[in-house]
Design a protein around this motif. Structure first.
Motif, PDB file in Angstrom:
ATOM      1  N   PRO A   5       0.819  -1.220   0.000  1.00 40.10           N
ATOM      2  CA  PRO A   5       0.000   0.000   0.000  1.00 40.10           C
ATOM      3  C   PRO A   5       0.850   1.267   0.000  1.00 40.10           C
ATOM      4  O   PRO A   5       0.483   2.248  -0.649  1.00 40.10           O
ATOM      5  CB  PRO A   5      -0.813  -0.137   1.293  1.00 40.10           C
ATOM      6  N   MET A   6       1.967   1.264   0.731  1.00 40.26           N
ATOM      7  CA  MET A   6       2.861   2.420   0.751  1.00 40.26           C
ATOM      8  C   MET A   6       3.329   2.756  -0.660  1.00 40.26           C
ATOM      9  O   MET A   6       3.299   3.921  -1.077  1.00 40.26           O
ATOM     10  CB  MET A   6       4.068   2.136   1.650  1.00 40.26           C
ATOM     11  N   GLU A   7       3.750   1.754  -1.398  1.00 39.58           N
ATOM     12  CA  GLU A   7       4.230   1.978  -2.760  1.00 39.58           C
ATOM     13  C   GLU A   7       3.116   2.470  -3.662  1.00 39.58           C
ATOM     14  O   GLU A   7       3.328   3.335  -4.529  1.00 39.58           O
ATOM     15  CB  GLU A   7       4.850   0.684  -3.297  1.00 39.58           C
ATOM     16  N   LYS A   8       1.904   1.956  -3.475  1.00 41.84           N
ATOM     17  CA  LYS A   8       0.765   2.405  -4.275  1.00 41.84           C
ATOM     18  C   LYS A   8       0.440   3.871  -3.995  1.00 41.84           C
ATOM     19  O   LYS A   8       0.099   4.636  -4.904  1.00 41.84           O
ATOM     20  CB  LYS A   8      -0.450   1.532  -3.990  1.00 41.84           C
ATOM     21  N   ILE A   9       0.533   4.264  -2.728  1.00 40.10           N
ATOM     22  CA  ILE A   9       0.272   5.657  -2.360  1.00 40.10           C
ATOM     23  C   ILE A   9       1.292   6.577  -3.015  1.00 40.10           C
ATOM     24  O   ILE A   9       0.940   7.622  -3.591  1.00 40.10           O
ATOM     25  CB  ILE A   9       0.301   5.818  -0.823  1.00 40.10           C
ATOM     26  N   ILE A  10       2.551   6.198  -2.942  1.00 40.49           N
ATOM     27  CA  ILE A  10       3.606   7.026  -3.534  1.00 40.49           C
ATOM     28  C   ILE A  10       3.451   7.089  -5.048  1.00 40.49           C
ATOM     29  O   ILE A  10       3.616   8.149  -5.667  1.00 40.49           O
ATOM     30  CB  ILE A  10       4.998   6.495  -3.136  1.00 40.49           C
ATOM     31  N   ASP A  11       3.101   5.970  -5.668  1.00 37.42           N
ATOM     32  CA  ASP A  11       2.878   5.962  -7.117  1.00 37.42           C
ATOM     33  C   ASP A  11       1.722   6.876  -7.511  1.00 37.42           C
ATOM     34  O   ASP A  11       1.769   7.572  -8.527  1.00 37.42           O
ATOM     35  CB  ASP A  11       2.590   4.538  -7.605  1.00 37.42           C
ATOM     36  N   ALA A  12       0.663   6.882  -6.687  1.00 37.05           N
ATOM     37  CA  ALA A  12      -0.539   7.642  -7.025  1.00 37.05           C
ATOM     38  C   ALA A  12      -0.412   9.131  -6.705  1.00 37.05           C
ATOM     39  O   ALA A  12      -0.894   9.978  -7.466  1.00 37.05           O
ATOM     40  CB  ALA A  12      -1.744   7.057  -6.292  1.00 37.05           C
ATOM     41  N   TYR A  13       0.239   9.447  -5.575  1.00 38.20           N
ATOM     42  CA  TYR A  13       0.244  10.828  -5.100  1.00 38.20           C
ATOM     43  C   TYR A  13       1.625  11.442  -4.963  1.00 38.20           C
ATOM     44  O   TYR A  13       1.740  12.655  -4.782  1.00 38.20           O
ATOM     45  CB  TYR A  13      -0.443  10.908  -3.728  1.00 38.20           C
ATOM     46  N   GLY A  14       2.667  10.620  -4.976  1.00 40.64           N
ATOM     47  CA  GLY A  14       4.015  11.119  -4.746  1.00 40.64           C
ATOM     48  C   GLY A  14       4.443  10.983  -3.296  1.00 40.64           C
ATOM     49  O   GLY A  14       3.641  10.635  -2.421  1.00 40.64           O
ATOM     50  N   SER A  15       5.697  11.288  -3.041  1.00 37.43           N
ATOM     51  CA  SER A  15       6.250  11.103  -1.692  1.00 37.43           C
ATOM     52  C   SER A  15       5.651  12.065  -0.676  1.00 37.43           C
ATOM     53  O   SER A  15       5.657  11.789   0.533  1.00 37.43           O
ATOM     54  CB  SER A  15       7.776  11.260  -1.720  1.00 37.43           C
ATOM     55  N   ASP A  16       5.126  13.213  -1.132  1.00 40.87           N
ATOM     56  CA  ASP A  16       4.516  14.163  -0.196  1.00 40.87           C
ATOM     57  C   ASP A  16       3.335  13.527   0.540  1.00 40.87           C
ATOM     58  O   ASP A  16       3.100  13.808   1.715  1.00 40.87           O
ATOM     59  CB  ASP A  16       4.039  15.414  -0.926  1.00 40.87           C
ATOM     60  N   ALA A  17       2.588  12.681  -0.167  1.00 39.43           N
ATOM     61  CA  ALA A  17       1.447  12.013   0.455  1.00 39.43           C
ATOM     62  C   ALA A  17       1.908  11.081   1.562  1.00 39.43           C
ATOM     63  O   ALA A  17       1.311  11.039   2.648  1.00 39.43           O
ATOM     64  CB  ALA A  17       0.653  11.239  -0.592  1.00 39.43           C
ATOM     65  N   TRP A  18       2.958  10.346   1.279  1.00 40.26           N
ATOM     66  CA  TRP A  18       3.461   9.413   2.286  1.00 40.26           C
ATOM     67  C   TRP A  18       3.986  10.150   3.505  1.00 40.26           C
ATOM     68  O   TRP A  18       3.765   9.742   4.643  1.00 40.26           O
ATOM     69  CB  TRP A  18       4.539   8.520   1.675  1.00 40.26           C
ATOM     70  N   ASP A  19       4.677  11.274   3.273  1.00 37.57           N
ATOM     71  CA  ASP A  19       5.170  12.082   4.389  1.00 37.57           C
ATOM     72  C   ASP A  19       4.009  12.623   5.214  1.00 37.57           C
ATOM     73  O   ASP A  19       4.072  12.660   6.452  1.00 37.57           O
ATOM     74  CB  ASP A  19       6.022  13.249   3.872  1.00 37.57           C
ATOM     75  N   TYR A  25       0.111  10.046  11.548  1.00 38.57           N
ATOM     76  CA  TYR A  25       0.180   8.893  12.447  1.00 38.57           C
ATOM     77  C   TYR A  25       1.150   9.116  13.605  1.00 38.57           C
ATOM     78  O   TYR A  25       0.829   8.819  14.771  1.00 38.57           O
ATOM     79  CB  TYR A  25       0.588   7.642  11.674  1.00 38.57           C
ATOM     80  N   VAL A  26       2.335   9.613  13.305  1.00 42.00           N
ATOM     81  CA  VAL A  26       3.355   9.787  14.343  1.00 42.00           C
ATOM     82  C   VAL A  26       2.887  10.780  15.404  1.00 42.00           C
ATOM     83  O   VAL A  26       3.005  10.529  16.612  1.00 42.00           O
ATOM     84  CB  VAL A  26       4.690  10.235  13.721  1.00 42.00           C
ATOM     85  N   ASN A  27       2.326  11.901  14.977  1.00 41.43           N
ATOM     86  CA  ASN A  27       1.931  12.913  15.951  1.00 41.43           C
ATOM     87  C   ASN A  27       0.698  12.508  16.744  1.00 41.43           C
ATOM     88  O   ASN A  27       0.599  12.819  17.937  1.00 41.43           O
ATOM     89  CB  ASN A  27       1.747  14.258  15.255  1.00 41.43           C
ATOM     90  N   PHE A  28      -0.215  11.782  16.124  1.00 43.57           N
ATOM     91  CA  PHE A  28      -1.332  11.240  16.890  1.00 43.57           C
ATOM     92  C   PHE A  28      -0.824  10.241  17.931  1.00 43.57           C
ATOM     93  O   PHE A  28      -1.256  10.253  19.088  1.00 43.57           O
ATOM     94  CB  PHE A  28      -2.345  10.567  15.975  1.00 43.57           C
ATOM     95  N   TYR A  29       0.087   9.371  17.530  1.00 44.76           N
ATOM     96  CA  TYR A  29       0.598   8.347  18.454  1.00 44.76           C
ATOM     97  C   TYR A  29       1.253   8.989  19.680  1.00 44.76           C
ATOM     98  O   TYR A  29       0.922   8.650  20.831  1.00 44.76           O
ATOM     99  CB  TYR A  29       1.598   7.450  17.736  1.00 44.76           C
ATOM    100  N   TYR A  30       2.168   9.920  19.448  1.00 46.08           N
ATOM    101  CA  TYR A  30       2.879  10.510  20.581  1.00 46.08           C
ATOM    102  C   TYR A  30       1.979  11.430  21.402  1.00 46.08           C
ATOM    103  O   TYR A  30       2.188  11.581  22.618  1.00 46.08           O
ATOM    104  CB  TYR A  30       4.139  11.235  20.102  1.00 46.08           C
ATOM    105  N   SER A  31       0.985  12.019  20.764  1.00 43.32           N
ATOM    106  CA  SER A  31       0.002  12.788  21.538  1.00 43.32           C
ATOM    107  C   SER A  31      -0.761  11.882  22.495  1.00 43.32           C
ATOM    108  O   SER A  31      -1.058  12.266  23.636  1.00 43.32           O
ATOM    109  CB  SER A  31      -0.983  13.490  20.594  1.00 43.32           C
ATOM    110  N   GLU A  32      -1.073  10.667  22.042  1.00 41.79           N
ATOM    111  CA  GLU A  32      -1.766   9.722  22.919  1.00 41.79           C
ATOM    112  C   GLU A  32      -0.926   9.397  24.155  1.00 41.79           C
ATOM    113  O   GLU A  32      -1.451   9.305  25.262  1.00 41.79           O
ATOM    114  CB  GLU A  32      -2.107   8.433  22.166  1.00 41.79           C
TER     115      GLU A  32
END
Length: 228
Positions: A5-19, A25-32
């Motif tokens: 899925p990661m590769e599909k996202i990057i193919d569809a939207y570019g690396s900005d989408a993955w970032d 996810y990271v900021n939600f996790y550490y906020s929790e």
């Protein structure tokens, strides 16, 4: 060879989408994790059993949510411990939680955490991302529903505190004003480019910013803290 899925996202939207996805996810996790620690700090200080139970439920929910955020990343094809989390941390979020951890005023914590961080910022993100891209943002709709409880907890306790004295009400208005000012800087500062990209890519609605402002107004109005 199977495409992740990661590769599909990057193919569809570019690396900005993955970032963007990892930033969410990271900021939600550490906020929790920060919220769990805040809850445990205030549990011994509350004397009303019902209100003490709010914090226990709140912390329990956040433990589950942190696990779901980790799982969401791994379902997209990346091990949770397989990338540099610090690259995606948002400084403003860390700074706001430090402010709450250092406060001895529960009214400030309730407004800053339950109503603002969860009831406005997190809620609008969860609502929009969970509906626009549910395949990327795992269980966001469920998490949003459960976060509503935490907003209700905060409103219940804050209303009691505000009713206890005029001084509390005045402080509540000051805290509300601080977060209203913060919201403008937050939306137009560190997150501005991400929001703009998210709108263009269809991750969030074009009216994301005015909707977030409206959510702030609706949430704070429940405490009667907004000045005319």
């Amino acid at each position: 060879m199977t495409t992740t899925p990661m590769e599909k996202i990057i193919d569809a939207y570019g690396s900005d989408a993955w970032d963007l996805i990892l930033t969410v996810y990271v900021n939600f996790y550490y906020s929790e994790l920060e919220i769990i620690d805040l809850c445990t700090r205030w549990i011994p200080k509350r004397q009303i059993l019902r209100e003490k139970s709010f914090l226990l439920h709140h912390a329990s929910d956040e433990i589950v949510h942190a696990g779901l955020f980790k799982e969401g990343v791994e379902r997209l094809g990346l091990k949770w411990d397989g990338f540099d989390h610090e690259r995606y941390r948002i400084d403003d979020i860390d700074d706001r939680f430090k402010k709450l951890h250092s406060s001895d005023d529960e009214l400030e914590v309730l407004i800053g955490l339950n109503l603002y961080a969860e009831g406005v910022l997190a809620m609008e993100e969860l609502y929009q991302l969970g509906r626009s891209k549910p395949d990327y943002f795992y269980q966001f709709a469920r998490i949003e529903r459960e976060e509503r409880r935490h907003v209700a907890f905060g409103i219940t306790v804050a209303k009691r505190l505000l009713a206890e004295s005029e001084e509390n009400r005045k402080r509540g208005i000051e805290y509300c004003r601080w977060y209203q000012n913060h919201l403008e800087g937050y939306l137009g500062g560190e997150l501005a480019k991400s929001i703009e990209w998210g709108i263009q890519a269809g991750f969030v609605e074009p009216d994301y910013i005015p909707r977030t402002r409206a959510r702030f107004h609706d949430t704070m109005s429940q405490l009667g803290l907004l000045e005319a």
